[in-house]
Motif scaffolding. Structure first.
Motif, mmCIF file in Angstrom:
data_model
loop_
_atom_site.group_PDB
_atom_site.id
_atom_site.type_symbol
_atom_site.label_atom_id
_atom_site.label_comp_id
_atom_site.label_asym_id
_atom_site.label_seq_id
_atom_site.Cartn_x
_atom_site.Cartn_y
_atom_site.Cartn_z
ATOM 1 N N GLU A 167 0.833 -1.201 0.000
ATOM 2 C CA GLU A 167 0.000 0.000 0.000
ATOM 3 C C GLU A 167 0.874 1.260 0.000
ATOM 4 O OE1 GLU A 167 -3.123 0.218 -0.326
ATOM 5 O OE2 GLU A 167 -4.055 -1.664 0.307
ATOM 6 N N LYS A 168 1.958 1.240 0.774
ATOM 7 C CA LYS A 168 2.871 2.382 0.799
ATOM 8 C C LYS A 168 3.559 2.544 -0.556
ATOM 9 C CE LYS A 168 3.832 1.821 5.752
ATOM 10 N NZ LYS A 168 4.870 1.458 6.765
ATOM 11 N N MET A 169 3.938 1.417 -1.148
ATOM 12 C CA MET A 169 4.569 1.470 -2.463
ATOM 13 C C MET A 169 3.610 2.043 -3.504
ATOM 14 S SD MET A 169 6.412 -2.268 -2.232
ATOM 15 C CE MET A 169 6.383 -2.484 -4.006
ATOM 16 N N ALA A 170 2.337 1.622 -3.431
ATOM 17 C CA ALA A 170 1.353 2.131 -4.388
ATOM 18 C C ALA A 170 1.206 3.644 -4.271
ATOM 19 C CB ALA A 170 0.005 1.444 -4.156
ATOM 20 N N ALA A 171 1.206 4.139 -3.041
ATOM 21 C CA ALA A 171 1.097 5.587 -2.848
ATOM 22 C C ALA A 171 2.295 6.323 -3.442
ATOM 23 C CB ALA A 171 0.974 5.894 -1.353
ATOM 24 N N ALA A 172 3.469 5.701 -3.362
ATOM 25 C CA ALA A 172 4.668 6.345 -3.909
ATOM 26 C C ALA A 172 4.681 6.285 -5.438
ATOM 27 C CB ALA A 172 5.918 5.682 -3.346
ATOM 28 N N TRP A 173 4.254 5.164 -6.009
ATOM 29 C CA TRP A 173 4.305 4.989 -7.462
ATOM 30 C C TRP A 173 3.179 5.718 -8.180
ATOM 31 C CZ3 TRP A 173 8.162 3.305 -10.347
ATOM 32 C CH2 TRP A 173 9.157 2.513 -9.767
ATOM 33 N N ARG A 174 2.142 6.137 -7.467
ATOM 34 C CA ARG A 174 1.007 6.778 -8.147
ATOM 35 C C ARG A 174 1.405 8.098 -8.796
ATOM 36 N NH1 ARG A 174 -2.340 8.944 -2.849
ATOM 37 N NH2 ARG A 174 -1.113 10.846 -2.581
ATOM 38 N N HIS A 175 2.535 8.673 -8.379
ATOM 39 C CA HIS A 175 3.017 9.913 -8.993
ATOM 40 C C HIS A 175 3.664 9.649 -10.351
ATOM 41 C CE1 HIS A 175 2.136 11.936 -5.250
ATOM 42 N NE2 HIS A 175 2.876 11.057 -4.587
ATOM 43 N N ILE A 176 3.930 8.385 -10.644
ATOM 44 C CA ILE A 176 4.540 8.013 -11.920
ATOM 45 C C ILE A 176 3.466 7.669 -12.951
ATOM 46 C CG2 ILE A 176 6.194 6.482 -13.044
ATOM 47 C CD1 ILE A 176 7.356 8.313 -10.823
ATOM 48 N N ALA A 177 2.467 6.881 -12.526
ATOM 49 C CA ALA A 177 1.387 6.434 -13.416
ATOM 50 C C ALA A 177 0.284 5.833 -12.544
ATOM 51 C CB ALA A 177 1.916 5.406 -14.414
ATOM 52 N N PRO A 178 -0.904 5.607 -13.102
ATOM 53 C CA PRO A 178 -1.956 4.929 -12.338
ATOM 54 C C PRO A 178 -1.460 3.577 -11.822
ATOM 55 C CG PRO A 178 -2.856 5.843 -14.348
ATOM 56 C CD PRO A 178 -1.363 6.013 -14.441
ATOM 57 N N VAL A 179 -1.854 3.252 -10.608
ATOM 58 C CA VAL A 179 -1.335 2.059 -9.928
ATOM 59 C C VAL A 179 -2.443 1.049 -9.672
ATOM 60 C CG1 VAL A 179 -0.233 1.199 -7.818
ATOM 61 C CG2 VAL A 179 0.536 3.350 -8.829
ATOM 62 N N LYS A 180 -2.127 -0.229 -9.892
ATOM 63 C CA LYS A 180 -3.007 -1.326 -9.509
ATOM 64 C C LYS A 180 -2.260 -2.237 -8.545
ATOM 65 C CE LYS A 180 -5.470 -1.466 -13.945
ATOM 66 N NZ LYS A 180 -5.825 -2.310 -15.118
ATOM 67 N N ILE A 181 -2.959 -2.677 -7.505
ATOM 68 C CA ILE A 181 -2.398 -3.662 -6.575
ATOM 69 C C ILE A 181 -3.111 -4.983 -6.807
ATOM 70 C CG2 ILE A 181 -2.001 -4.305 -4.166
ATOM 71 C CD1 ILE A 181 -2.073 -1.408 -3.418
ATOM 72 N N GLY A 182 -2.340 -6.033 -7.070
ATOM 73 C CA GLY A 182 -2.931 -7.338 -7.317
ATOM 74 C C GLY A 182 -2.006 -8.443 -6.854
ATOM 75 N N GLY A 183 -2.357 -9.663 -7.204
ATOM 76 C CA GLY A 183 -1.563 -10.807 -6.799
ATOM 77 C C GLY A 183 -2.291 -11.677 -5.806
ATOM 78 N N PRO A 184 -1.764 -12.853 -5.496
ATOM 79 C CA PRO A 184 -2.439 -13.798 -4.607
ATOM 80 C C PRO A 184 -2.798 -13.221 -3.236
ATOM 81 C CG PRO A 184 -0.603 -14.856 -5.718
ATOM 82 C CD PRO A 184 -0.511 -13.404 -6.050
ATOM 83 N N ALA A 185 -1.958 -12.311 -2.702
ATOM 84 C CA ALA A 185 -2.200 -11.800 -1.352
ATOM 85 C C ALA A 185 -3.479 -10.990 -1.243
ATOM 86 C CB ALA A 185 -1.013 -10.954 -0.892
ATOM 87 N N THR A 186 -3.971 -10.475 -2.359
ATOM 88 C CA THR A 186 -5.186 -9.660 -2.312
ATOM 89 C C THR A 186 -6.434 -10.510 -2.128
ATOM 90 O OG1 THR A 186 -5.499 -9.729 -4.721
ATOM 91 C CG2 THR A 186 -4.113 -7.949 -3.829
ATOM 92 N N GLY A 187 -6.305 -11.832 -2.321
ATOM 93 C CA GLY A 187 -7.451 -12.718 -2.137
ATOM 94 C C GLY A 187 -8.376 -12.798 -3.329
ATOM 95 N N MET A 188 -8.004 -12.156 -4.428
ATOM 96 C CA MET A 188 -8.865 -12.159 -5.611
ATOM 97 C C MET A 188 -8.353 -13.188 -6.619
ATOM 98 S SD MET A 188 -9.467 -8.048 -5.955
ATOM 99 C CE MET A 188 -11.031 -8.184 -6.806
ATOM 100 N N ALA A 189 -9.269 -13.858 -7.283
ATOM 101 C CA ALA A 189 -8.896 -14.915 -8.218
ATOM 102 C C ALA A 189 -8.178 -14.340 -9.431
ATOM 103 C CB ALA A 189 -10.136 -15.684 -8.654
ATOM 104 N N GLY A 190 -7.205 -15.084 -9.944
ATOM 105 C CA GLY A 190 -6.466 -14.659 -11.117
ATOM 106 C C GLY A 190 -7.121 -15.127 -12.402
#
Length: 297
Positions: A70-93
């Motif tokens: 979440e902290k990384m996403a906040a930092a990278w949002r100044h570069i481009a729109p950010v999406k957080i995903g992957g197995p840890a989010t609990g959402m199916a791939g």
């Protein structure tokens, strides 16, 4: 997946995007053996010269990395729109795209699992077994490949015969699903490594049977091809009991690798961490197996 731009956050299916449609920078909280290493991959936070991109995808495998993500996403949002995903989010791939979030050579041909193991999130996150289009690769990471249809398994094995490297099953195969036919196909592949699992007492006899089937069709004993993940450190487990389970696996001529249980917070007792190190380093585990290898007369 959460999509972050500026101060707004929305939810969407994670990483369901055609890779060629946009220029994606993939960001990971930590590097593992499976992390891609091409020029559009970064670990952690932005540096002074981030590459040009249309989107930043923060990929999170472990739940205990989510706060950092979440902290990384906040930092990278100044570069481009950010999406957080992957197995840890609990959402199916979705379908697997080779080389995008895993290093080339790693491949996933199915998702989900019909089992409902209390310590595993595969079924909770992905549901029952779901077969994907088969793409090239030699390191199979499926949650439960052998739970797939016979046709799918046969096509995966056929794909593995055409790869530039020997097959590896580091995602693990369910020992109870190893049939004489599967054993023959595995041995004919001449794989580099096959992993099983000894997570609960019920896993022991299927592991013994699977090892025996493989040996019957020509797999050499003490060959370092067979390995087993051994779950340790779960509630009410003791180091003495864990050590006994690891030695049981070793007695089969199989390399045991200790997998330390973590809760969602990722906290572990340091005594368990020290014990795990003694049973997860390949050179140490291999030396233990070699020490019990029968000597030829």
């Amino acid at each position: 997946m959460r999509v972050t731009r500026g101060t707004t956050t929305t939810k969407t299916d994670y990483f369901l995007v055609e890779p060629s449609a946009v220029k994606i920078l993939r960001v990971f909280p930590r590097r593992t053996a499976a992390t891609p290493d091409d020029g559009m991959v970064r670990i952690g936070f932005p540096n002074l010269f981030p590459p040009e991109c249309d989107e930043v995808h923060v990929s999170v495998t472990f739940t205990y990395d989510l706060p950092q993500a979440e902290k990384m996403a906040a930092a990278w949002r100044h570069i481009a729109p950010v999406k957080i995903g992957g197995p840890a989010t609990g959402m199916a791939g979705g379908d697997f795209t080779p080389g995008l979030y895993l290093k080339p050579g790693y491949v996933i041909t199915s998702r989900g699992c019909p089992n409902r193991c209390w310590f595993c999130m595969a079924a909770k996150r992905e549901g029952d077994i779901r077969e994907l289009p088969i793409t090239d690769g030699w390191n199979i990471l499926d949650n439960n490949l052998l739970a797939c249809s016979e046709s799918h398994v046969l096509h995966v094995f056929q794909m593995l015969t055409s790869q530039p490297r020997r097959a590896e099953f580091t995602g693990g195969l369910e020992a109870s699903r190893v049939t004489p036919m599967v054993a023959r196909m595995l041995v004919e592949l001449n794989p580099r490594r096959i992993y099983f699992a000894y997570d609960t007492p019920d896993d022991w006899q299927p592991l013994v049977t699977a090892v025996d089937l493989l040996r019957q069709v020509g797999l050499p004993e003490f060959s370092h091809i067979l390995s087993a993940y051994v779950l340790i450190g779960y509630p009410k487990d003791t180091i003495a009991e864990a050590a006994a389970r690891l030695r049981f696996v070793l007695s089969l001529g199989v390399l045991p690798f200790a997998m330390l249980y973590r809760d969602e917070a990722g906290k572990v007792d340091q005594k368990w961490r020290r014990f795990q190190r003694e049973w997860c380093r390949p050179t140490i585990v291999a030396s233990r197996l070699n020490s019990i290898r029968p000597t030829s007369s």
